[in-house]
Design an enzyme around this catalytic site. Structure first.
Site, PDB file in Angstrom:
ATOM      1  N   SER A  40      28.223  25.940  -7.126  1.00 36.94           N
ATOM      2  CA  SER A  40      28.760  25.430  -8.391  1.00 36.94           C
ATOM      3  C   SER A  40      27.690  24.928  -9.356  1.00 36.94           C
ATOM      4  O   SER A  40      27.962  24.771 -10.537  1.00 36.94           O
ATOM      5  CB  SER A  40      29.768  24.313  -8.137  1.00 36.94           C
ATOM      6  OG  SER A  40      29.118  23.146  -7.699  1.00 36.94           O
ATOM      7  N   LYS A  78      27.436  17.493  -9.433  1.00 32.74           N
ATOM      8  CA  LYS A  78      27.849  17.987 -10.753  1.00 32.74           C
ATOM      9  C   LYS A  78      27.005  17.315 -11.827  1.00 32.74           C
ATOM     10  O   LYS A  78      26.259  16.378 -11.571  1.00 32.74           O
ATOM     11  CB  LYS A  78      29.328  17.672 -11.034  1.00 32.74           C
ATOM     12  CG  LYS A  78      30.304  18.193 -10.020  1.00 32.74           C
ATOM     13  CD  LYS A  78      30.441  19.687 -10.042  1.00 32.74           C
ATOM     14  CE  LYS A  78      31.429  20.114  -8.955  1.00 32.74           C
ATOM     15  NZ  LYS A  78      31.151  21.389  -8.407  1.00 32.74           N
TER      16      LYS A  78
END
Length: 180
Positions: A40, A78
Site C-alpha cells: 500500500s 500510511k
C-alpha cells in the site's frame, strides 16, 4: 569459585541487566523497529522493508506513520494527509487541503490498468460525514492508491492509535556473486 571471579561474574550480570533495561525503555518510549507488510505504500516503502519508528515525533501533514489498524489486529503504515481542522478533497487526481492544491510526488502513478486517474474523487464529508478532521483524529492515505486500505475505506484514525513516525529505513544488503 575465587572471590575475584565472583566479582567479575557479578559485574557482567549487572552490565547485562542494565543494558537490557535501557533497550526495553527505548523500545517502549522512544523508538521501535517495524517490518512493512504489503504494497500500500509503494514506491516509498516496499513489502518487508525494515523501518525505525520514532514514538516522540510531532506529527505533521505528509509524515509517514505506523498505527494500530482500526479494522484488523495489526499495524498499518500510511501517510498523514489531514490533521485536525483540515478540509480534505480529491478532485481530478489533485489533492486539496483547506482549498490549497498539493502535488503528491510520492504517489505511485504508474498502474497495471493504464487508468487515466489513480485516486477517485471524494470529499472528507462524503467519506466520513465530517466537514473537517476532528480534534484527536487524522486522515491517512497509502501512496499506492489503487492497492491501499486507508481512510477512504475505514475512516479517520485516532491519534491515540499512532505508534509513531517513520524516521529511518534499513536497506537490505544486496547479494552479489563472487567473480570467478
Amino acid at each position: 569459585m575465587q572471590e575475584s571471579t565472583k566479582k567479575e561474574v557479578y559485574s557482567w550480570i549487572k552490565s547485562i541487566v542494565f543494558a537490557a533495561f535501557i533497550v526495553i525503555v527505548c523500545r517502549l518510549f522512544i523508538f521501535t523497529p517495524v517490518t512493512v507488510q504489503g504494497v500500500s505504500m509503494e514506491p516509498t516503502f516496499e513489502d518487508n522493508n525494515r523501518i525505525v519508528v520514532s514514538k516522540t515525533s510531532k506529527l505533521d501533514r505528509f509524515d509517514t506513520i505506523v498505527f494500530k489498524a482500526p479494522d484488523a489486529d495489526k499495524q498499518y503504515i500510511k501517510r498523514i494527509i489531514g490533521l485536525p481542522g483540515d478540509r480534505i478533497e480529491m478532485q481530478d487526481d489533485v489533492l486539496y487541503v483547506n482549498g490549497t492544491p498539493y502535488e503528491e510526488t510520492y504517489v505511485k502513478r504508474k498502474n497495471d490498468f493504464d487508468l487515466p486517474r489513480i485516486t477517485g474523487d471524494f470529499t472528507l464529508q462524503e467519506l466520513t460525514g465530517k466537514t473537517t478532521v476532528p480534534k484527536g483524529y487524522l486522515f491517512v492515505l497509502g501512496d499506492n492508491r489503487l492497492k491501499s486500505s486507508d481512510s477512504r475505506e475505514y475512516g479517520l484514525i485516532s491519534t491515540d492509535s499512532v505508534i509513531g513516525e517513520v524516521k529511518f529505513r534499513f536497506y537490505p544488503l544486496q547479494k552479489t556473486g563472487v567473480p570467478k
